[in-house]
Each structure stands twice: as C-alpha cells, then as structure tokens.
Design an enzyme around this catalytic site. Structure first.
Site, PDB file in Angstrom:
ATOM      1  N   ASP A  36     -21.381 -20.404  -0.096  1.00  0.00           N
ATOM      2  CA  ASP A  36     -21.749 -20.689  -1.975  1.00  0.00           C
ATOM      3  C   ASP A  36     -20.619 -19.431  -2.908  1.00  0.00           C
ATOM      4  O   ASP A  36     -21.110 -19.214  -3.914  1.00  0.00           O
ATOM      5  CB  ASP A  36     -23.320 -19.636  -2.366  1.00  0.00           C
ATOM      6  N   HIS A 240       0.249  -0.984   8.139  1.00  0.00           N
ATOM      7  CA  HIS A 240      -0.764  -1.697   7.493  1.00  0.00           C
ATOM      8  C   HIS A 240      -2.770  -1.498   7.675  1.00  0.00           C
ATOM      9  O   HIS A 240      -2.888  -2.101   7.334  1.00  0.00           O
ATOM     10  CB  HIS A 240      -0.837  -3.317   8.051  1.00  0.00           C
ATOM     11  N   ASP A 257      -0.166   3.424  -1.041  1.00  0.00           N
ATOM     12  CA  ASP A 257       0.452   2.616  -0.897  1.00  0.00           C
ATOM     13  C   ASP A 257      -0.089   0.889  -1.736  1.00  0.00           C
ATOM     14  O   ASP A 257      -0.697   0.248  -1.242  1.00  0.00           O
ATOM     15  CB  ASP A 257       1.221   1.420  -0.076  1.00  0.00           C
ATOM     16  N   ASP A 268       4.648  -2.536  -6.338  1.00  0.00           N
ATOM     17  CA  ASP A 268       4.735  -1.971  -4.641  1.00  0.00           C
ATOM     18  C   ASP A 268       5.163  -0.801  -4.782  1.00  0.00           C
ATOM     19  O   ASP A 268       6.850  -0.432  -4.693  1.00  0.00           O
ATOM     20  CB  ASP A 268       5.573  -2.862  -4.382  1.00  0.00           C
ATOM     21  N   HIS A 347      10.399   0.416  10.861  1.00  0.00           N
ATOM     22  CA  HIS A 347      10.097  -1.155  10.153  1.00  0.00           C
ATOM     23  C   HIS A 347      11.700  -0.901   8.985  1.00  0.00           C
ATOM     24  O   HIS A 347      12.459  -0.033   9.356  1.00  0.00           O
ATOM     25  CB  HIS A 347       9.076  -1.190   8.950  1.00  0.00           C
ATOM     26  N   HIS A 351      12.473  -4.926   0.943  1.00  0.00           N
ATOM     27  CA  HIS A 351      12.147  -6.813   0.969  1.00  0.00           C
ATOM     28  C   HIS A 351      11.922  -6.728  -0.459  1.00  0.00           C
ATOM     29  O   HIS A 351      12.653  -5.849  -1.230  1.00  0.00           O
ATOM     30  CB  HIS A 351      11.114  -6.920   1.598  1.00  0.00           C
ATOM     31  N   HIS A 358       6.126  -9.364  -1.092  1.00  0.00           N
ATOM     32  CA  HIS A 358       7.751  -9.310   0.353  1.00  0.00           C
ATOM     33  C   HIS A 358       7.666 -11.548  -0.014  1.00  0.00           C
ATOM     34  O   HIS A 358       7.405 -12.336   0.403  1.00  0.00           O
ATOM     35  CB  HIS A 358       6.752  -9.962   1.486  1.00  0.00           C
ATOM     36  N   GLU A 381      11.645   1.514   0.499  1.00  0.00           N
ATOM     37  CA  GLU A 381      10.803   2.200   1.236  1.00  0.00           C
ATOM     38  C   GLU A 381      11.361   2.853   2.887  1.00  0.00           C
ATOM     39  O   GLU A 381      10.140   2.168   3.632  1.00  0.00           O
ATOM     40  CB  GLU A 381       9.452   1.101   1.064  1.00  0.00           C
ATOM     41  N   TYR A 385       7.215   8.141  11.215  1.00  0.00           N
ATOM     42  CA  TYR A 385       5.297   8.080  11.322  1.00  0.00           C
ATOM     43  C   TYR A 385       5.400   8.753  12.485  1.00  0.00           C
ATOM     44  O   TYR A 385       5.906   8.234  13.617  1.00  0.00           O
ATOM     45  CB  TYR A 385       4.999   6.650  11.620  1.00  0.00           C
ATOM     46  N   ARG A 403       5.584   8.002   3.733  1.00  0.00           N
ATOM     47  CA  ARG A 403       6.893   6.956   2.786  1.00  0.00           C
ATOM     48  C   ARG A 403       6.617   7.102   1.609  1.00  0.00           C
ATOM     49  O   ARG A 403       5.770   6.985   0.954  1.00  0.00           O
ATOM     50  CB  ARG A 403       6.157   5.836   3.639  1.00  0.00           C
ATOM     51  N   GLU A 405       8.442   4.956  -1.680  1.00  0.00           N
ATOM     52  CA  GLU A 405       8.988   3.119  -2.091  1.00  0.00           C
ATOM     53  C   GLU A 405       8.764   3.087  -3.665  1.00  0.00           C
ATOM     54  O   GLU A 405       7.748   3.720  -4.066  1.00  0.00           O
ATOM     55  CB  GLU A 405       7.324   2.524  -1.514  1.00  0.00           C
TER      56      GLU A 405
END
Ligand code: GLY
Ligand code: MN
Ligand code: MN
Length: 434
Positions: A36, A240, A257, A268, A347, A351, A358, A381, A385, A403, A405
């Site tokens: 529900d 992530h 992020d 972003d 990475h 993008h 994305h 970005e 790491y 990072r 960005e």
C-alpha cells in the site's frame, strides 16, 4: 514552463515524424515500494518533455496531419472518489483545456482506440524496449491489424526509435530550460554552502544530507535530482556511495555530490571539504590538483570543440600532478598511454545534464566525439580516489577521495558555470567554515 514551450516541442516532433506516420509514448508508472505504499512518482522525462503532463496511466499519441487533431492524450477519467483519496487529476477535460491535447480519451479505452489509429500508418515512432509490457501490447495490436490486410487495411511496416528524434532535441536547451537549470543550480549551491556551515566532527553523514534537503525544500524545490552522496573519509572512494550513515571523523574530508530538481531539470554538484574546516597537507595537495584539472577542463568548453578535449586535458593535468606528488612514477606520455591514472581517476570527465542527471544525447557521431554546441549543458567533474588498500602509494595518501563537479552551459563565446555560487578554492572553503 509555459504551455507554448511544450507546443513548440510537439510541433517540432510532428515535423520529424512526418505525415502518414504515428508517434506514441507512455507515461511513467507508479511503482510499489511495499504494501500500500508507492515510491514517489517521477514522470518519464521524454513524456514530460512533450506533454507537461505529470500523471501516471497516460499515453500521448502524435499523428501529423490528422484532421480531428494531431495530438491525442489518453489519461485517467476524472473520478471524484479518486480525487478524494489520491488528489487532483486532470481528467479528459483537463487534458484538452489545460494540457492542449486536441483530443482526449480514457486510458481504459486505449486497446479499443489505438489499434484504429495505427491502421494504414507506415511508421510507428515509439520508445522501444523501455517497457516490455507496452512493447508486447503494441505488437499484439499490430498483429491484429496484419490479420485484417485482406479487408484493405495495412499494418505499419516500420518501428522506429522515438528517442533518437527526441534526444537530439533535448540535448540543446532553450532559454526557458536554461532558466530552470540555473535556478536548480543556484539553490543546490546554497545547499552545499549550508552543508559546509553545518558540518561538524561527530555528526552523521545523513544529518548533513538532511541539511541539503532542508535547503532544497525550503527554497521551493521539493525533489532531489538523484540520491545525495554524503561520503566522509574513505567512503568518498566508493563512487556511488549512498548509505550516508557513518560518523564524520576529525581529519577526514567530506565529499558531497548532491543537486535538486526544478520542474524536472537537474543540478549536479560535487564539493569536497575538510570536516574540521582545515585541509591537511596531503588533502590540500590532492585537492589543488583536482581543482587545477577541473579549471583546465572547463577552459576547453566552447562551441565546435570536441566533447572529449576536456577529458583529455583532465587526464593530462592529473597524471602530471600524480607524478609530481610521487603517486605515479614514469614518463607522462607513457603513463597516459598506459592509462596508469585509472587506478585513481576511473570515470570520465562528465556527462550531459538536463531533465535526467545523466542526460540523453549521443556522445559520438559516426564514431567521432561530437563537438559542443551552444545550448548544451554538461558537467565537468574530475576526481581522485586513493583507496585505503592502495599499497603502491605512501600511507599518508590512502583513503582520500576528492571530486569537484560543476554544471557548465555552452554559450556562443565559450561557457557559463551555472554552479559558481558554491565555493571551491581552498581559501574560500576554509574561510566559509571558520
Ligand atoms: N551525481 C551523479 C554524477 O555526478 O554523475
Ligand atoms: Mn555528474
Ligand atoms: Mn554528481
């Protein structure tokens, strides 16, 4: 967004679909979370882009040249009981008066009406493979028409991806879209500022996430563009990371992020800053390097430059800096050729950004990196790491993830940083936090 903007998009799409053909697209579905309880509804970006219609259980149909109207919306009929339990919905009258459909039918009649609309059309443009049950249904309708060919009715002979047409449209942003993105970007910058101000040793990552959400919602933006990453210390090396449940430790960095969504358009942003307000020597050295790479990459943004240039520049700066700091050893060109940087920078530079974080649009055309055009929006970005388990580097570097960005609009003369209100130099960050 004004309704004229949606009308312009539909007109452009109708031209691309062409007379004698048909286009269709279904709304997103409500998805169950548990008994529900549903997940928060988010309209399908392509569907919203064309309709501005924010309900589930809807299908939009585009038939260029149809005498009784080219734009048909199937949706829920207005139901008072439903309105009482679930809230307002447009109904068939709303679909025509408020959402400019030429014709509206109950979604429950889709199976009776749509097959007739498909008859004698040459091509069907629709998002293939997005929804297996819709694909199946469409095939059944087409097969049914095929079974009638002896009575002179022709079934469509070609199925064409609707996305391809739409995504080229979505890649170039109009002034109205840029305005929404600018707003989302600006509020998101202020959320990052608030996070820096409210960050304290001993707080939990999710408490900082709450500060971000507070700023988004308090500023009128109800939804995040994606789940916020709030990653203290080594958690920042998980690209992530969304668990956001660790305690913030003295001496660690915090990578955030996070971005809000404004009327389906995303911001972003990533910022990385010291939890106690002061960068250590190693943190500062790596941070300055990432910032240098980011600034150099942003300088590459202008019309007619290949999209990939920014990435190549970031690789060059980061690899050079990693050699200088002793994290990589060898000759610059060879290390770049061997992709030695990939253990620390795994990475790409960014993008497309728009309704989807994305966002849609091809990055290569005929196997060549596409060139930038005025009105595109993209992220820049770069990051570094250094895993806590990386035994090839001195211990002092391990467990640092950084990072930076920003969201960049391609302008006629170069670029505009939409997210410049979020501090990013060491001096700015330390001044804000102390
Ligand atoms: N927030 C997702 C990304 O930066 O790509
Ligand atoms: Mn991004
Ligand atoms: Mn991001």
């Amino acid at each position: 967004m004004k309704s004229s903007e949606f009308a312009t998009r539909r007109e452009q799409l109708m031209n691309e679909i062409g007379q004698g053909n048909i286009g269709l697209i279904a709304s997103a579905k409500v998805r169950a979370r548990n008994r529900d309880v549903d997940y928060v509804f988010r309209q399908d970006s392509d569907f919203y882009y064309l309709t501005g219609f924010n309900e589930a259980d809807a299908v939009a149909v585009f038939i260029p040249g149809r005498e009784q109207g080219e734009y048909i919306l199937f949706c829920k009929e207005y139901d008072e009981k439903k309105a009482l339990w679930e809230g307002a919905h447009a109904g068939l009258d709303g679909a025509t008066t408020d959402f400019s459909a030429d014709d509206a039918f109950p979604i429950d009649d889709l199976g009776d009406i749509l097959p007739g609309l498909l008859e004698n059309k040459a091509k069907v443009f629709y998002p293939m493979g997005r929804d297996a049950s819709f694909d199946h249904q469409l095939m059944e309708w087409i097969n049914h028409i095929r079974s009638q060919t002896r009575s002179g009715i022709n079934a469509p002979g070609e199925l064409v991806s609707l996305e391809h047409l739409m995504h080229e449209m979505r890649l170039i942003k109009s002034d109205a879209e840029i305005e929404l993105m600018r707003f989302a970007a600006n509020i998101s910058c202020h959320a990052h500022i608030r996070a820096m101000q409210q960050c304290k040793v001993g707080r939990y990552e999710y408490q900082i996430e709450a500060e971000l959400i507070h700023e988004f919602m308090d500023s009128g933006l109800r939804h995040v563009a994606y789940p916020s990453i709030v990653a203290g210390g080594k958690n920042a090396c998980v690209l992530h990371y969304v668990e956001n449940k660790s305690v913030l430790q003295d001496g660690d960095l915090l990578l955030i992020d996070a971005g809000a969504e404004c009327d389906h358009y995303a911001a972003d942003i990533t910022r990385t800053f010291p939890i106690n307000g002061r960068f250590s020597t190693e943190q500062k050295a790596l941070y300055q390097l990432v910032l240098e790479a980011q600034l150099a990459a942003i300088e590459e943004i202008k019309p007619n430059t290949a999209w990939n240039n920014a990435h190549d520049v970031s690789v060059e700066v980061l690899t050079g800096g990693l050699i200088d700091l002793g994290l990589l050893s060898g000759e610059l060109t060879q290390l770049i050729k061997d992709e030695a940087y990939k253990i620390f920078y795994m990475h790409r530079i960014g993008h497309w950004l728009g309704m989807d974080v994305h966002d849609v649009g091809d990055y290569k055309i005929n196997d060549e990196w596409r060139v930038l055009e005025t009105g595109m929006v993209l992220t820049i970005e770069p990051g570094l790491y250094i895993s806590k388990d990386c035994l090839t580097v001195d211990e002092k570097w391990r467990g640092i993830g950084i990072r930076i960005e920003d969201d960049i609009l391609v302008t006629e003369t170069g670029y505009e940083v939409l997210t410049q209100a979020a501090p990013k130099t060491v001096a700015e960050i330390e001044a804000l936090m102390n």
